[in-house]
Design a protein around this motif. Structure first.
Motif, mmCIF file in Angstrom:
data_model
loop_
_atom_site.group_PDB
_atom_site.id
_atom_site.type_symbol
_atom_site.label_atom_id
_atom_site.label_comp_id
_atom_site.label_asym_id
_atom_site.label_seq_id
_atom_site.Cartn_x
_atom_site.Cartn_y
_atom_site.Cartn_z
ATOM 1 N N THR A 51 0.816 -1.107 -0.034
ATOM 2 C CA THR A 51 -0.074 0.033 0.068
ATOM 3 C C THR A 51 0.924 1.132 0.159
ATOM 4 O O THR A 51 0.452 2.210 -0.435
ATOM 5 N N ALA A 52 2.150 1.158 0.304
ATOM 6 C CA ALA A 52 3.101 2.145 0.495
ATOM 7 C C ALA A 52 3.449 2.724 -0.998
ATOM 8 O O ALA A 52 3.654 3.989 -1.184
ATOM 9 N N VAL A 53 3.461 1.917 -1.862
ATOM 10 C CA VAL A 53 3.724 2.356 -3.113
ATOM 11 C C VAL A 53 2.372 2.525 -4.286
ATOM 12 O O VAL A 53 2.662 2.815 -5.449
ATOM 13 N N ALA A 54 1.392 2.098 -3.671
ATOM 14 C CA ALA A 54 0.242 1.979 -4.583
ATOM 15 C C ALA A 54 -0.474 3.458 -4.641
ATOM 16 O O ALA A 54 -1.031 3.803 -5.721
ATOM 17 N N LYS A 55 -0.166 4.179 -3.976
ATOM 18 C CA LYS A 55 -0.910 5.729 -3.749
ATOM 19 C C LYS A 55 0.431 6.680 -3.708
ATOM 20 O O LYS A 55 1.270 6.556 -2.913
ATOM 21 N N ALA A 56 0.321 7.598 -4.737
ATOM 22 C CA ALA A 56 1.338 8.633 -4.790
ATOM 23 C C ALA A 56 1.590 9.479 -3.614
ATOM 24 O O ALA A 56 2.884 9.390 -3.364
ATOM 25 N N ASP A 57 0.904 9.411 -2.780
ATOM 26 C CA ASP A 57 0.927 10.517 -1.556
ATOM 27 C C ASP A 57 1.666 9.775 -0.669
ATOM 28 O O ASP A 57 2.566 10.187 0.421
ATOM 29 N N ARG A 58 1.493 8.471 -0.472
ATOM 30 C CA ARG A 58 2.392 7.504 0.248
ATOM 31 C C ARG A 58 3.648 7.132 0.037
ATOM 32 O O ARG A 58 4.741 7.087 0.669
ATOM 33 N N ARG A 59 3.897 7.259 -1.393
ATOM 34 C CA ARG A 59 5.418 6.960 -1.895
ATOM 35 C C ARG A 59 6.397 7.939 -1.634
ATOM 36 O O ARG A 59 7.587 7.809 -1.333
ATOM 37 N N THR A 60 5.963 9.139 -1.069
ATOM 38 C CA THR A 60 6.679 10.252 -0.702
ATOM 39 C C THR A 60 6.887 10.303 0.620
ATOM 40 O O THR A 60 7.521 11.309 1.294
ATOM 41 N N ALA A 61 6.443 9.377 1.536
ATOM 42 C CA ALA A 61 6.224 9.611 2.883
ATOM 43 C C ALA A 61 7.777 9.159 3.464
ATOM 44 O O ALA A 61 8.479 8.448 2.667
ATOM 45 N N PRO A 62 8.463 10.047 4.350
ATOM 46 C CA PRO A 62 9.576 9.814 4.718
ATOM 47 C C PRO A 62 10.172 8.491 4.935
ATOM 48 O O PRO A 62 11.386 8.182 4.492
ATOM 49 N N ARG A 63 9.251 7.869 5.717
ATOM 50 C CA ARG A 63 9.831 6.400 6.015
ATOM 51 C C ARG A 63 9.900 5.342 4.650
ATOM 52 O O ARG A 63 10.762 4.698 4.511
ATOM 53 N N ILE A 64 8.990 5.768 3.724
ATOM 54 C CA ILE A 64 9.132 5.258 2.530
ATOM 55 C C ILE A 64 10.324 5.365 1.588
ATOM 56 O O ILE A 64 11.105 4.684 1.198
ATOM 57 N N GLN A 65 10.527 6.640 1.683
ATOM 58 C CA GLN A 65 11.728 7.370 0.884
ATOM 59 C C GLN A 65 12.970 6.794 1.427
ATOM 60 O O GLN A 65 13.988 6.408 0.763
ATOM 61 N N ARG A 66 12.851 6.877 3.023
ATOM 62 C CA ARG A 66 14.278 6.291 3.744
ATOM 63 C C ARG A 66 14.664 5.099 3.406
ATOM 64 O O ARG A 66 15.521 4.457 2.780
ATOM 65 N N ARG A 67 13.495 4.180 3.030
ATOM 66 C CA ARG A 67 13.878 2.912 2.964
ATOM 67 C C ARG A 67 14.098 2.675 1.504
ATOM 68 O O ARG A 67 15.173 1.814 1.117
#
Length: 130
Positions: A51-67
């Motif tokens: 779900t972290a990559v399914a929606k554009a707004d979640r893909r830019t979340a700091p935790r997702i970007q860090r990983r």
């Protein structure tokens, strides 16, 4: 599919920088295309939820970007000696690292140990043993 061009000595930040969008975020779709994976496969490889990559707004979340950055930094470090992006990703996902009890870089990053993998690769690059 074109490969991402890196200059010598640019292994660490080059791959990450090449996959950044104008806003300074890793472009998950471009990264997935580079490695010939779906976004969901890339998410699994990085240890983040689908779900972290399914929606554009979640893909830019700091935790997702860090990983994503952690994964790309490691793949970028081994790219030259692995023979390219696809081979570096194969190494990341499947090559056991003896210094970590045979765990892969992927497993270590998923467990929050990206720094230890980077330190290990630095030591190997300086002539240490794997």
């Amino acid at each position: 599919m074109a490969t991402v061009a890196l200059t010598r000595g640019d292994e660490q930040g080059g791959l990450v920088a090449a996959l950044m969008d104008r806003a300074g975020h890793v472009d998950v779709s471009r990264a997935a295309n580079l490695f010939r994976m779906s976004r969901l496969q890339l998410a699994e490889t990085a240890g983040i939820g689908a779900t972290a990559v399914a929606k554009a707004d979640r893909r830019t979340a700091p935790r997702i970007q860090r990983r994503m950055i952690e994964m790309l930094e490691i793949v970028g470090r081994v790219r030259d000696w692995a023979g390219g992006e696809a081979q570096a990703m194969a190494w990341y996902r499947s090559e056991p690292i003896p210094a970590f009890g045979g765990r892969t870089a992927e497993a270590l990053v998923k467990d929050g140990m990206a720094g230890a993998v980077r330190d290990h690769l630095d030591a190997v690059a300086l002539g240490g043993f794997a």
